[in-house]
Design an enzyme around this catalytic site. Structure first.
Site, short mmCIF file in Angstrom:
data_model
loop_
_atom_site.label_atom_id
_atom_site.label_comp_id
_atom_site.label_asym_id
_atom_site.label_seq_id
_atom_site.Cartn_x
_atom_site.Cartn_y
_atom_site.Cartn_z
N CYS A 113 -75.74 1.21 -66.23
CA CYS A 113 -74.63 2.32 -66.32
C CYS A 113 -74.31 2.59 -64.61
CB CYS A 113 -74.92 3.50 -67.14
SG CYS A 113 -75.28 3.21 -68.66
N HIS A 253 -72.21 10.51 -64.60
CA HIS A 253 -72.11 9.41 -65.60
C HIS A 253 -72.28 10.13 -66.76
CE1 HIS A 253 -73.18 6.05 -68.05
NE2 HIS A 253 -74.52 6.46 -68.19
N ASN A 283 -71.41 7.15 -74.34
CA ASN A 283 -71.82 6.44 -73.06
C ASN A 283 -71.11 4.94 -73.13
OD1 ASN A 283 -73.11 5.10 -71.14
ND2 ASN A 283 -75.19 5.85 -71.48
O1 UT7 Z 1 -76.90 5.32 -69.68
C1 UT7 Z 1 -78.29 5.37 -69.79
C2 UT7 Z 1 -78.47 5.32 -71.34
N1 UT7 Z 1 -79.48 5.98 -71.78
C3 UT7 Z 1 -79.27 7.54 -71.93
O2 UT7 Z 1 -78.80 8.09 -71.07
C4 UT7 Z 1 -80.42 8.08 -72.96
C5 UT7 Z 1 -81.31 9.11 -72.21
N2 UT7 Z 1 -82.05 9.85 -73.39
C6 UT7 Z 1 -81.31 10.69 -74.20
O3 UT7 Z 1 -80.12 10.98 -74.12
C7 UT7 Z 1 -82.23 11.44 -75.23
O4 UT7 Z 1 -83.49 11.04 -75.05
C8 UT7 Z 1 -81.88 10.80 -76.71
C9 UT7 Z 1 -80.42 11.54 -76.95
C10 UT7 Z 1 -81.57 9.43 -76.76
C11 UT7 Z 1 -82.95 11.12 -77.90
O5 UT7 Z 1 -82.96 12.81 -77.72
P1 UT7 Z 1 -84.51 13.60 -77.66
O6 UT7 Z 1 -84.25 14.80 -77.49
O7 UT7 Z 1 -85.15 12.68 -76.35
O8 UT7 Z 1 -84.96 13.01 -78.76
P2 UT7 Z 1 -86.37 12.00 -79.39
O9 UT7 Z 1 -86.03 10.49 -78.76
O10 UT7 Z 1 -87.67 12.70 -78.92
O11 UT7 Z 1 -86.22 11.98 -80.70
C12 UT7 Z 1 -86.61 13.08 -81.76
C13 UT7 Z 1 -86.61 12.78 -83.07
C14 UT7 Z 1 -87.12 11.77 -83.45
O12 UT7 Z 1 -87.86 11.74 -84.84
P3 UT7 Z 1 -89.47 12.32 -84.83
O13 UT7 Z 1 -90.18 11.28 -84.33
O14 UT7 Z 1 -89.61 13.59 -83.94
O15 UT7 Z 1 -89.56 12.49 -86.31
C15 UT7 Z 1 -86.26 10.64 -83.67
O16 UT7 Z 1 -86.59 9.69 -84.61
O17 UT7 Z 1 -85.10 12.56 -83.35
C16 UT7 Z 1 -85.10 11.29 -84.19
N3 UT7 Z 1 -83.88 10.50 -83.93
C17 UT7 Z 1 -82.78 10.80 -84.55
N4 UT7 Z 1 -82.74 11.66 -85.69
C18 UT7 Z 1 -81.13 11.56 -86.37
C19 UT7 Z 1 -83.60 9.62 -83.02
N5 UT7 Z 1 -82.31 9.21 -83.09
C20 UT7 Z 1 -81.88 10.05 -84.22
C21 UT7 Z 1 -80.48 10.04 -84.90
N6 UT7 Z 1 -80.15 10.94 -85.77
N7 UT7 Z 1 -79.40 9.36 -84.48
#
Ligand code: UT7
Length: 335
Positions: A113, A253, A283
């Site tokens: 990215c 970004h 994104n």
């Molecule tokens: O350009 C570079 C590309 N990447 C990025 O920019 C990504 C950067 N990271 C992020 O934007 C965030 O970390 C995410 C949006 C990907 C995730 O948000 P988070 O607040 O860090 O959530 P998490 O990964 O800690 O997940 C929390 C929970 C998990 O469940 P448990 O284990 O707490 O029960 C996930 O399984 O949310 C769950 N989860 C979802 N639930 C519903 C993950 N994806 C989803 C989803 N819908 N789509």
């Protein structure tokens, strides 16, 4: 060194929208989760028969028209992408032929990215030194082709699109003022497609394990992103002799509204100086910054003479920031 900057800009996004409500029917997710965790409401998906080069060409044609530059004047073409049409050859060579650009230097640049800012930096150095005259820089990605549509942790985040700029000589004190690029390969595995390269060639085992899809350790990338967006912005401002107060527009970004807001807060940049369109496109990887810049111009938010910072982060892990004074300057810049 001659002053060098962006002479014209264009972007292109597919018409088809995939909303959070559509995704609710595909994976175990909800509009509420996606909106609160990312700010994304919908993203664009390219038709199945189209490839990254098709969108790169559409964006480039608009950028060339905006700059009033013909394909024959371009002597350097860089396509920043992580989703090229093929492993071999480069998408840049395909785009070069499609646009009718003469037999000039054309290559793909892989910095995830951060790719657009990386490519802008390369074109800036190439033109300001006199080695090249006019460069076409494209950020184009079809992330829909590499995400696993059964993996809710990644498929809700990304979208397709392309943006392009023509880089050439400007009037003094206009154009790119400074850049700052970096990479920390210790984070290579936090955003990766495990199979399909020389480490693990694509085979039946990889197919069964879904290793040909993008994998991400989201929270690791999140923490890195918040830190690096602030650090990279401060460093590029220092190199340009500016402070956060001097920025007319902050163009980050577009990955996650929480990352953008956290970085802006640390920098003391208020909402009315930030470009945000992640809610509409998700994104789009290397395309995200040129799309945001292009929309800001269309909306009249980005004007000649404005001082801006564009900053990105991505796979690698990489980062890149550019400080610019927008436009060509008095009398349309140099010829
Ligand atoms: O350009 C570079 C590309 N990447 C990025 O920019 C990504 C950067 N990271 C992020 O934007 C965030 O970390 C995410 C949006 C990907 C995730 O948000 P988070 O607040 O860090 O959530 P998490 O990964 O800690 O997940 C929390 C929970 C998990 O469940 P448990 O284990 O707490 O029960 C996930 O399984 O949310 C769950 N989860 C979802 N639930 C519903 C993950 N994806 C989803 C989803 N819908 N789509």
């Amino acid at each position: 060194m001659r002053p060098t900057g962006i002479l014209g800009i264009g972007y292109a996004v597919p018409e088809e929208k995939l909303t959070n409500f559509d995704l609710e029917k595909m994976v175990d997710t909800s509009d509420e989760w996606i909106t609160t965790r990312t700010g994304i409401k919908e993203r664009r998906i390219a038709p199945r028969h189209e490839a990254t080069s098709d969108w790169a060409v559409k964006a480039a044609e608009k950028a060339l028209a905006d700059a009033g530059v013909s394909p024959g004047e371009i002597d350097l073409l860089i396509v920043a992408t992580a989703t090229g049409d093929y492993q071999v050859p480069s998408t840049a060579s395909i785009v070069q032929h499609r646009l009718g650009i003469p037999d000039t230097a054309a290559y793909d640049l892989g910095a995830g990215c951060s790719g657009f800012v990386y490519a802008l930096d390369q074109a800036w150095h190439a033109v300001r030194s006199g080695g090249y005259n006019k460069a076409l820089v494209i950020g184009a990605d079809l992330l829909s082709r590499i995400v696993n549509w059964r993996d809710r942790s990644t498929c809700v985040l990304f979208g397709d699109g392309a943006g392009a700029v023509v880089v050439g000589e400007t009037a003094p004190d206009y154009g790119v003022l400074a850049t700052y690029l970096g990479s920390d390969g210790s984070g290579a595995e936090s955003l990766i497609i495990p199979a399909g390269g020389s480490r693990k060639p694509f085979d039946e085992e990889a197919l069964a394990a879904g290793e040909h899809y993008l994998r991400m350790t989201g929270n690791e990338v999140f923490k890195f992103a918040v830190r690096i967006m602030e650090d990279a912005t401060r460093e590029v401002l220092r190199r340009a002799g500016l402070t956060p107060d001097d920025i007319d527009l902050f163009v980050p970004h577009q990955a996650n509204i929480r990352i953008i807001e956290a970085a802006a807060k640390r920098l003391g940049v208020e909402e009315d100086r930030i470009v945000v369109n992640v809610q509409r496109y998700g994104n789009t990887s290397a395309a995200s910054i040129p799309i945001a810049l292009g929309e800001a111009v269309e909306e009249g938010r980005l004007k000649e003479g404005h001082r801006i910072v564009a900053v990105g982060f991505g796979a690698g892990l990489t980062w890149g920031a550019a400080a610019l004074r927008w436009g060509r300057g008095p009398a349309g810049g140099a010829p």
